[in-house]
Design an enzyme around this catalytic site. Structure first.
Site, short mmCIF file in Angstrom:
data_model
loop_
_atom_site.label_atom_id
_atom_site.label_comp_id
_atom_site.label_asym_id
_atom_site.label_seq_id
_atom_site.Cartn_x
_atom_site.Cartn_y
_atom_site.Cartn_z
CD GLU A 107 -19.61 -6.40 24.79
OE1 GLU A 107 -19.65 -5.74 23.71
OE2 GLU A 107 -20.56 -6.44 25.59
CG HIS A 120 -6.02 1.73 -0.52
ND1 HIS A 120 -5.95 2.28 0.73
CD2 HIS A 120 -6.27 0.41 -0.33
CE1 HIS A 120 -6.16 1.34 1.64
NE2 HIS A 120 -6.34 0.20 1.03
CG HIS A 135 -1.80 -1.21 1.32
ND1 HIS A 135 -1.32 -2.46 1.66
CD2 HIS A 135 -3.13 -1.36 1.10
CE1 HIS A 135 -2.34 -3.33 1.66
NE2 HIS A 135 -3.45 -2.70 1.33
CG HIS A 187 -27.44 -13.75 26.81
ND1 HIS A 187 -28.34 -13.32 25.86
CD2 HIS A 187 -27.11 -12.65 27.54
CE1 HIS A 187 -28.55 -12.01 26.01
NE2 HIS A 187 -27.82 -11.58 27.02
#
Ligand SMILES: [Ca+2]
Ligand SMILES: [Ca+2]
Lengths: 685, 685
Positions: free
Chosen positions: A418, A264, A29, A480
């Site tokens: 988190e 890029h 890059h 969960h």
């Protein structure tokens, strides 16, 4: 201020090195290095203090390239300043076994602070580095001894800006008023899909203001070095807020394709390489050129850094005289060794002790050792009362102005973030004076998977306190209840996944987590109570797997973890009483650690001659490595009181026994019946 | 406007139902339902159009409870309106096999649109539902036929606000100018750690403004029903921006502990239950009470919804007359069946066709089928050119005012927002008229793990196009090379993980992904070119695993996936030429699908009598299920040209052969040598 010819030459040297290295590798890059060379030049030379001869000097300023794909920028700079990154290393950019991999890896390359590339991670690491500095200063600085006062600088691009982890970390950094953190946003309007207007049209500066950051905009990041310098200086002057500088640059500055996505992620074409060099006054026929005056200028700043370290060492020496304990404590921490005898504080249990949830046992460990292990800094992603991560008299790490704690506080309230927490912990660990531990439910460690992976890859001693580890959490239900989670992290190299069965195993898990300097740990802990086991000891737990119940007449080995070990022990009794079958039980709190034991030991735990069946209330994937048959849960769980849920899925003495009988029967005619420990060949490590 | 006694009674009925259900379950979250009952009452009765007798009516308004722990709010409301949620179901809140699990699950409960609870997910789902509405309207609405014009409403709390996934989704929603999306932020200043001032002090409204949202603040969410109504109305009137209403409420309104964390995640104490009921004028001795006038009012609104659907059905009938094709297309989509004969468009390949990367072969599939499968809506998290997710003449899904596309566009540029993309795709899929496919690198599907899990749990037909699937990506290096990723997602129930080896397998993967109505898929695709295999056919690929090279004299079976299958075929030749050993090869593009085949078929693929060795360039975890020995990579990769990296780790014909020989030798004395397909017992499903 005052920039001249050498500055321009240095900036263009960085640019052409990036052009040459990516061209030679035919990969990489060039765009970001070409666009950010000016700000890097200003930042490193005018603001940053560091000693390339000692990349580990504690009070160095930290630099993080969150847009890690632009790593040729960083490699070029490290080379110019005289870090252990040779010209040969630049020429072997992105080649096997070089120290210049495709994205910066802290463990491989001197001067790289953290491993970046996966977008947003570096930004969160930078927040962690800044927290660590603030905390370490809070603990060790004394009147007249500003021992720890480094800044953390971070470059980040549009990609990092869009990532949720960076949003989470930025919000927390604003709350924490981290005045030592200065982030520079490479506003080049380009991401891989082209112009950012296709998907990213928010007002980034305003968003950071909303987080409580100080914000500035430098409009000409390509050549206005004075404004860049002034903005960084102003950011340094703001002491009670993190700062972001939006720096508008031209990606691939100098290329024919500058300002477009074309520059890029691909090397420049040969003719473009040539015209860039001509434009910058470089010989188009030569590659990897560094003018001597650029080396000279950079080496001069490097010498200043070496002198600064020498000064600091004197300060430390003086500090050692007046604050002997602090000095020796700081040196001990930097050695990564824990205080002598700390392990004697680890709780030990007798079989007659009451049944307790391992999340509570984990809390007891923290309660018992937090004084002996002062580098331990705990926290939770807004589940403090559920994760049991906070010792009783803990002080929060908070800006003193909030009245909620202070900088020396050792409890961090991460909020419901988190991924941010994990990325921040990686940065805290990388600082060198802290062992971070952070809690959430095991199921939501998955939210942080991107950072957890980098804990492992970059060898950070980070502890994930992951409670509510199975269907045993009960009523919260399938959303969960982890099923795939342990398989996921057991498949991650250099990660210890612990699932202790009782108090002594929990203490063992912490012992190993804290003494394994280069390996992170996940502690999978129950919500429900578990009995203390007969054979469980610290020494046994430290082996990762051991015989929890031996029987020389056994017809089967049951290998299990955590909450299922005690049910297996009940199953043994059930088998004896109802089927007259003898069985033995192995507790395997950590397969990664068990794998590292001698083959003899492993075969004594999982022997030849009888079949082994694994018992764990989640995906069986991977248990085939340790067992002939597997009893698990290859489906989602259920919402209800946990005992009902266990019963529904037959994780009962009867349910285990039924399958044990089938297993014994199934293998009775196989000769020789080898332990799965026996392999035809070993894996490459 | 104009609220009276029945409104108050209804609101307090919802509150007391939540109190009773959580008390009876001795588990759950009363705080959010008690705090948000007023806004829910106003929203559902004054704004939302729906028919409880037909929860699948396409043009219903959608409601998402992103703070899913407050699900008793939703269950109570569904019950009051007459959805298939009985009083008995409320009384069995959080019990095994009830339809009222601890967090809302779309697949279980009529009227629940999406599965929420893991924080931030619902918010992203709501953005996806709003995108789907906008797109479906763009495709099907015609002059005088505003067939599709529903709104999406979402409640979210502090937890969701802090989660990165919600930030990502909010930023994209602002960019997309989703005027049909109205989100209500429950600003109650409480999260699990207590007062939000401990970690969450940003200016949320300002942040949403930065994203381009319309923002409002209602200061008294506990009782000012008029202001709530006015704000929602104003939000509806804003057509070119998504709206957020910050609603300040008191968590656990009515409880002695109202306004504190004590009422968030635990049932009220018995005396508190009593005083709440007295305060609200309910009989403290009675439980689960619904006054008849509340039922009457809610049933009246339900009838209005039923009438609205009837009106809409008439509109659809009229539309069918004038736009026959559109109408039948819409009906077909709602049936989830693909158009007749679409599969004939799938590309097929001959062994003599050139070697092509599977990411390119995936692009060819999209190119070939996109006209035949108009519900397919592709996209990428800013890796369009790398993921090859865009067919040539695709139109972007963009607000027409941007000039970059339009609402009927079928290509979505998600930005660098993997988790947001996945959560949005779940919402899009839940809408019912779209099959979303979204790209990123396989390694960064891990960033989206939280949502990927919910694709599986909630049975969404979502396709993850996951390119750069291994060390074969080469130079980007270990930060980008998946090791644990396939094990992770193979352990996830109800997920098809595909790793095709060539063109026909890639077509098969898409065939299965598109025709499996209730199962998401991950397509792990190479960056590097792969040859077309002899035995690869659509029919073989559809079985998940098949014999790629048979040899009745074989001494070993090599089972492999993706890029390693062709290397295994070379290894067979190497073994024959150098060791005079015959071997056979199995290609296993999808273990989940292979598992579903008959035992006879599976044994024909992985037979008894000879050992099997797996070959895959990543974690071996789980391969023990299909093989006796495993050759993989249980460490991180390396940065370099991919052929060098493969060589470094010995994934070459020689390296495979060496291990095959060791494997044959190791198992030669084991009798009977069973195929790992044989198991002592089957898992519960
Ligand atoms: Ca950019
Ligand atoms: Ca809240």
């Amino acid at each position: 201020m005052g920039y001249g010819k050498v500055d321009e030459l240095a900036i263009n040297t960085i640019r052409t090195l990036a052009v040459d290295a990516t061209f030679q590798a035919n990969s990489g890059h060039p765009g970001a290095p070409m666009g950010m060379a000016p700000v890097a030049h200003v930042l490193f030379n005018k603001f940053m203090t560091f000693n390339p001869k000692n990349p580990d000097w504690l009070n160095r300023d930290r630099f993080v390239l969150s847009n890690g794909h632009g790593c040729m920028l960083q490699y070029a700079i490290l080379h110019l300043f005289g870090y252990g990154v040779s010209m040969d290393a630049l020429k072997h950019f992105r080649q096997v076994d070089s120290i210049t991999p495709g994205h910066p890896e802290a463990h491989d390359t001197p001067g790289i602070e953290v491993t970046t590339g996966p977008l947003g991670q570096g930004f969160a690491n930078a927040v962690g580095l800044a927290i660590a500095q603030q905390h370490t200063a809070g603990v060790f600085n004394k009147p007249n001894f500003e021992l720890i006062n480094n800044h953390t600088y971070c470059f980040f691009g549009d990609g990092c800006s869009m990532e949720g982890i960076a949003s989470e970390a930025a919000s927390l950094a604003g709350h924490l008023q981290l005045g030592n953190l200065i982030c520079i946003y490479d506003d080049n309007h380009i991401s891989i899909d082209g112009d950012t207007k296709v998907s990213f049209t928010e007002d980034v500066t305003k968003r950071f203001e909303a987080y409580g950051w100080h914000t500035q905009h430098v409009e000409d990041g390509d050549s206005d070095l004075e404004s860049i310098e002034a903005a960084i200086q102003k950011a340094k002057d703001v002491k009670d807020k993190p700062s972001v500088i939006k720096l508008t640059t031209t990606i691939g500055f100098g290329s024919k394709l500058q300002g477009t996505g074309g520059v890029h992620g691909n090397p420049l074409k040969a003719d473009d390489v040539k015209q860039v060099k001509e434009k910058f006054g470089f010989d188009p026929e030569k590659t990897f050129v560094v003018p001597q005056e650029v080396y000279d200028a950079y080496h001069k700043h490097a010498s200043e850094g070496a002198a600064a370290e020498e000064e600091w060492n004197k300060l430390l020496e003086k500090y050692s005289g007046e604050h002997k304990d602090g000095a020796s404590e700081l040196k001990r921490r930097l050695s990564r060794k824990l205080p002598e005898g700390w392990q004697n504080k680890l709780p030990v249990y007798k079989p007659s002790d009451p049944a307790v949830a391992t999340r509570k046992l984990s809390e007891s460990v923290l309660e018992a050792i937090h004084e002996a292990v002062p580098e331990l800094l705990s926290g939770s992603a807004d589940l403090t009362g559920s994760n049991n991560t906070r010792w009783k008299n803990a002080v929060d790490f908070q800006p003193p102005s909030t009245g909620l704690g202070d900088w020396s506080g050792r409890y961090l309230r991460y909020g419901v973030r988190e991924h941010g927490m994990a990325g921040i912990m990686n940065g805290m660990s990388a600082y060198g004076t802290i062992i971070p531990a952070g809690g959430t439910f095991l199921n939501f460690v998955s939210y942080a998977a991107g950072s957890v992976r980098l804990s492992s890859l970059s060898h950070q001693r980070v502890i994930y306190i992951a409670t509510h580890d199975s269907i045993g959490l009960g009523e919260d239900g399938p959303t969960h209840q982890p099923i795939e989670t342990l398989a996921h992290f057991r498949a991650l190299p250099n990660m210890m996944v612990w699932r202790p069965a009782d108090g002594n195993e929990t203490s063992a898990a912490y012992y190993m987590a804290l003494t394994s300097h280069e390996t992170p740990s996940i502690m999978a802990l129950t919500r429900q109570n578990l009995p203390q086991l007969e054979a469980s000891t610290l020494a046994n737990g430290n082996k990762g797997g051991y015989v929890a119940l031996e029987d020389k007449e056994a017809k089967i080995t049951l290998v299990s973890t955590g909450s299922e070990v005690s049910i297996c022990l009940e199953a043994v009794k059930y088998l004896k009483d109802n089927k007259s079958i003898a069985a033995r039980v192995v507790s395997m709190p950590c397969t990664e650690v068990f794998d590292a034991q001698s083959k003899d030991y492993k075969l004594s735990v999982i022997p030849d001659g009888i079949p082994t069946m694994s018992v764990e209330v989640m995906s069986t994937l991977g248990w085939e490595k340790y067992s002939h048959e597997q009893f698990g849960l290859n489906r989602f769980g259920a919402s209800g009181p946990y005992k009902d849920v266990y019963k529904k899925f037959e994780f009962t003495p009867e349910g285990i026994s039924k399958r044990a009988v089938l297993t014994i029967d199934f293998y009775k005619d196989v000769k020789p019946l080898r332990s799965p420990i026996n392999r035809a060949f070993t894996q490459l490590i």
